[in-house]
Design an enzyme around this catalytic site. Sequence first.
Site, PDB file in Angstrom:
ATOM      1  N   HIS A  76       0.823  -1.205   0.000  1.00  0.00           N
ATOM      2  CA  HIS A  76       0.000   0.000   0.000  1.00  0.00           C
ATOM      3  C   HIS A  76       0.860   1.261   0.000  1.00  0.00           C
ATOM      4  O   HIS A  76       1.919   1.301   0.635  1.00  0.00           O
ATOM      5  CB  HIS A  76      -0.881   0.049   1.260  1.00  0.00           C
ATOM      6  CG  HIS A  76      -2.175  -0.667   1.131  1.00  0.00           C
ATOM      7  ND1 HIS A  76      -2.380  -1.936   1.617  1.00  0.00           N
ATOM      8  CD2 HIS A  76      -3.348  -0.296   0.564  1.00  0.00           C
ATOM      9  CE1 HIS A  76      -3.612  -2.309   1.361  1.00  0.00           C
ATOM     10  NE2 HIS A  76      -4.219  -1.348   0.720  1.00  0.00           N
ATOM     11  N   GLY A 120      -0.228  -5.247   1.000  1.00  0.00           N
ATOM     12  CA  GLY A 120      -1.294  -5.477   0.040  1.00  0.00           C
ATOM     13  C   GLY A 120      -0.838  -6.066  -1.267  1.00  0.00           C
ATOM     14  O   GLY A 120      -1.617  -6.708  -1.980  1.00  0.00           O
ATOM     15  N   TYR A 150      -6.350  -5.958   9.003  1.00  0.00           N
ATOM     16  CA  TYR A 150      -6.697  -6.438   7.665  1.00  0.00           C
ATOM     17  C   TYR A 150      -8.165  -6.837   7.628  1.00  0.00           C
ATOM     18  O   TYR A 150      -8.762  -7.184   8.644  1.00  0.00           O
ATOM     19  CB  TYR A 150      -5.797  -7.608   7.261  1.00  0.00           C
ATOM     20  CG  TYR A 150      -5.337  -7.487   5.831  1.00  0.00           C
ATOM     21  CD1 TYR A 150      -4.424  -6.504   5.469  1.00  0.00           C
ATOM     22  CD2 TYR A 150      -5.827  -8.316   4.835  1.00  0.00           C
ATOM     23  CE1 TYR A 150      -3.999  -6.365   4.156  1.00  0.00           C
ATOM     24  CE2 TYR A 150      -5.407  -8.197   3.526  1.00  0.00           C
ATOM     25  CZ  TYR A 150      -4.504  -7.213   3.183  1.00  0.00           C
ATOM     26  OH  TYR A 150      -4.099  -7.066   1.886  1.00  0.00           O
TER      27      TYR A 150
END
Length: 290
Positions: A76, A120, A150
């Site tokens: 991310h 991610g 998450y």
Amino acid sequence: MTEQTETLTGPADASVQIKREGYVATVTLSNPTKRNALSHWVLEAIGAACRVCERERMRVMILKATLQHGTWSAGHDIGELPLDGTDPLAHGSALEAAIAALRHAPFPVIAQVQGSVWGGAVETVVSCDIVVADESARFAMTPANIGLPYNTAGLLHFTDRLGISAIKTMFFTAQPVEAEDALRLGLIDQLVPSERIEAQTRELARHIAGKAPLAIAAVKEQLRVLSDMRALPASALGRISEIRRRAYQSPDFREGIEAFREKRPAVFGGGEGEAQTVGTVQLTQALRVD
């Protein structure tokens, strides 16, 4: 064999290249200034690339990245995670949309991985149909380093490849899984020497492209539907939402992001007062005799 290349360009030096050779498309991610971080734009470009491949009747898509300091993707884009109390991994997020595009694509997607994969980006890789990697590949799920809870959909994507114990170890420790262990656990499907990975991945893609595309698309969709047949009761979803909300609205999440930006170890409080109260209430309820 006809070859066509187009490049989607984004902010700064981010880009996604789509190269089509016969029925095989190679999609290459590049975001050099951020070590190939999955910014909103990069994630949207992955979805756009899938749509291009579908429109052009590609039969196989290879997803790869230009190595940045030994990194396939840093995960991310931390700078885009919200700190205003909203869910950073809410339903309909850019990451969820990109992964849905990969999973719903009517053709196999092969992830070609070299270097380290973080956060991610690991979910992105495991959501591909086949993962080919070399000995430099390593995978780390690091949400616990920044206090990011998450989401359930993401965890379910991991259960398609890994056992619960392996998932717990990855998420609890945030330590990288090296290539040989990743092969043993099922994170990757083929481990090949770095000097062979390009040729072997293309060879695999061309082999699959020579098979009946409608039959393969039917099998992929059936397997996707079967893997998604895991209904959760509303009460469980509500409880999960509340547990996650407490985490991303806690001081720990802001501390994790600030520590990452300042390149220092994070000091997590864990919401000690709140956690103690909740634990007491749960223990009282558990001991209550009606």
